[in-house]
Design a protein around this motif. Sequence first.
Motif, PDB file in Angstrom:
ATOM      1  N   TYR A  52      96.348 171.598 130.995  1.00 35.93           N
ATOM      2  CA  TYR A  52      96.319 170.219 131.483  1.00 35.93           C
ATOM      3  C   TYR A  52      97.030 170.097 132.822  1.00 35.93           C
ATOM      4  N   ASN A  53      96.454 169.310 133.722  1.00 40.39           N
ATOM      5  CA  ASN A  53      97.134 168.947 134.964  1.00 40.39           C
ATOM      6  C   ASN A  53      97.781 167.575 134.770  1.00 40.39           C
ATOM      7  N   LYS A  54      98.503 167.111 135.767  1.00 40.29           N
ATOM      8  CA  LYS A  54      99.223 165.840 135.637  1.00 40.29           C
ATOM      9  C   LYS A  54      98.295 164.675 135.323  1.00 40.29           C
ATOM     10  N   SER A  55      97.174 164.626 135.984  1.00 38.81           N
ATOM     11  CA  SER A  55      96.223 163.537 135.761  1.00 38.81           C
ATOM     12  C   SER A  55      95.751 163.499 134.308  1.00 38.81           C
ATOM     13  N   THR A  56      95.427 164.654 133.766  1.00 37.71           N
ATOM     14  CA  THR A  56      94.971 164.743 132.372  1.00 37.71           C
ATOM     15  C   THR A  56      96.085 164.366 131.409  1.00 37.71           C
ATOM     16  N   ILE A  57      97.295 164.819 131.691  1.00 41.46           N
ATOM     17  CA  ILE A  57      98.445 164.497 130.840  1.00 41.46           C
ATOM     18  C   ILE A  57      98.597 162.978 130.734  1.00 41.46           C
ATOM     19  N   ILE A  58      98.516 162.310 131.862  1.00 46.58           N
ATOM     20  CA  ILE A  58      98.694 160.853 131.897  1.00 46.58           C
ATOM     21  C   ILE A  58      97.551 160.155 131.168  1.00 46.58           C
ATOM     22  N   GLN A  59      96.316 160.586 131.427  1.00 49.04           N
ATOM     23  CA  GLN A  59      95.168 160.005 130.724  1.00 49.04           C
ATOM     24  C   GLN A  59      95.313 160.171 129.218  1.00 49.04           C
ATOM     25  N   ASN A  60      95.675 161.358 128.772  1.00 45.79           N
ATOM     26  CA  ASN A  60      95.826 161.635 127.341  1.00 45.79           C
ATOM     27  C   ASN A  60      96.923 160.798 126.704  1.00 45.79           C
ATOM     28  N   SER A  61      97.907 160.387 127.509  1.00 46.37           N
ATOM     29  CA  SER A  61      99.083 159.670 127.003  1.00 46.37           C
ATOM     30  C   SER A  61      98.862 158.178 126.857  1.00 46.37           C
ATOM     31  N   ASP A  62      97.834 157.658 127.486  1.00 48.03           N
ATOM     32  CA  ASP A  62      97.555 156.222 127.460  1.00 48.03           C
ATOM     33  C   ASP A  62      98.742 155.422 128.008  1.00 48.03           C
ATOM     34  N   ILE A  63      99.259 155.888 129.160  1.00 49.18           N
ATOM     35  CA  ILE A  63     100.314 155.153 129.853  1.00 49.18           C
ATOM     36  C   ILE A  63      99.829 154.850 131.269  1.00 49.18           C
ATOM     37  N   TYR A  64     100.477 153.879 131.912  1.00 48.37           N
ATOM     38  CA  TYR A  64     100.084 153.517 133.270  1.00 48.37           C
ATOM     39  C   TYR A  64     100.223 154.726 134.192  1.00 48.37           C
ATOM     40  N   ARG A  65      99.237 154.894 135.045  1.00 46.53           N
ATOM     41  CA  ARG A  65      99.151 156.061 135.927  1.00 46.53           C
ATOM     42  C   ARG A  65     100.398 156.236 136.781  1.00 46.53           C
ATOM     43  N   THR A  66     100.812 155.175 137.473  1.00 44.51           N
ATOM     44  CA  THR A  66     101.965 155.270 138.367  1.00 44.51           C
ATOM     45  C   THR A  66     103.226 155.637 137.594  1.00 44.51           C
ATOM     46  N   TYR A  67     103.434 154.990 136.457  1.00 45.07           N
ATOM     47  CA  TYR A  67     104.603 155.263 135.631  1.00 45.07           C
ATOM     48  C   TYR A  67     104.555 156.701 135.105  1.00 45.07           C
ATOM     49  N   GLY A  68     103.376 157.150 134.722  1.00 44.08           N
ATOM     50  CA  GLY A  68     103.211 158.518 134.239  1.00 44.08           C
ATOM     51  C   GLY A  68     103.592 159.545 135.286  1.00 44.08           C
ATOM     52  N   TYR A  69     103.140 159.325 136.521  1.00 49.98           N
ATOM     53  CA  TYR A  69     103.502 160.261 137.598  1.00 49.98           C
ATOM     54  C   TYR A  69     105.006 160.236 137.865  1.00 49.98           C
ATOM     55  N   GLU A  70     105.623 159.064 137.769  1.00 50.43           N
ATOM     56  CA  GLU A  70     107.076 158.992 137.971  1.00 50.43           C
ATOM     57  C   GLU A  70     107.816 159.793 136.901  1.00 50.43           C
ATOM     58  N   ILE A  71     107.324 159.748 135.662  1.00 51.93           N
ATOM     59  CA  ILE A  71     107.932 160.542 134.586  1.00 51.93           C
ATOM     60  C   ILE A  71     107.740 162.029 134.866  1.00 51.93           C
ATOM     61  N   LEU A  72     106.511 162.403 135.191  1.00 52.50           N
ATOM     62  CA  LEU A  72     106.199 163.822 135.399  1.00 52.50           C
ATOM     63  C   LEU A  72     106.839 164.393 136.662  1.00 52.50           C
ATOM     64  N   ASN A  73     107.192 163.533 137.595  1.00 53.37           N
ATOM     65  CA  ASN A  73     107.889 163.977 138.805  1.00 53.37           C
ATOM     66  C   ASN A  73     109.402 163.897 138.653  1.00 53.37           C
ATOM     67  N   GLY A  74     109.875 163.493 137.470  1.00 56.26           N
ATOM     68  CA  GLY A  74     111.305 163.435 137.201  1.00 56.26           C
ATOM     69  C   GLY A  74     112.010 162.236 137.798  1.00 56.26           C
TER      70      GLY A  74
END
Length: 147
Positions: A52-74
């Motif tokens: 999985y890449n970051k985009s897929t992780i966020i899609q699979n999680s059913d969370i807002y895209r921007t918030y998901g990237y902030e989590i994955l970027n620490g």
Amino acid sequence: MMENKSTEKLLNRLNKIESESQLTKFINSSSPQENNYLLSEYILKICKAKGYNKSTIIQNSDIYRTYGYEILNGKKSPSRDKLLQICIGNGFTLDEANRTLTIAKLGILYAKYPRDSILIYAMNNNLSIIDINILLDQHNFKPLGES
């Protein structure tokens, strides 16, 4: 490093500590190397192994895209439920999810708590986030993603 020491051995050693300087030395030497992973690094490590890449992780999680990237970027520390959405949505095992919760200092899933029992059952049976939320609602618990 004390990477393979059992909890009992660590507790025995801790019980013998008599000064703050000894305590500081114990704390600095007793953390397993894996604890040094940042939360985002651990999530990405598990998900990368699944392809999985970051985009897929966020899609699979059913969370807002921007918030998901902030989590994955620490940059953001997620709530326990948001972290569980990431774990469940991306097929983490119960052990991987509990490790993720531990790294985030959010407490592992605990079988004595009815809501956590439902989540453990759901993870062990590969239920989707939607199915889990239906199950939580049927038992009068707050669905994932409402925090």
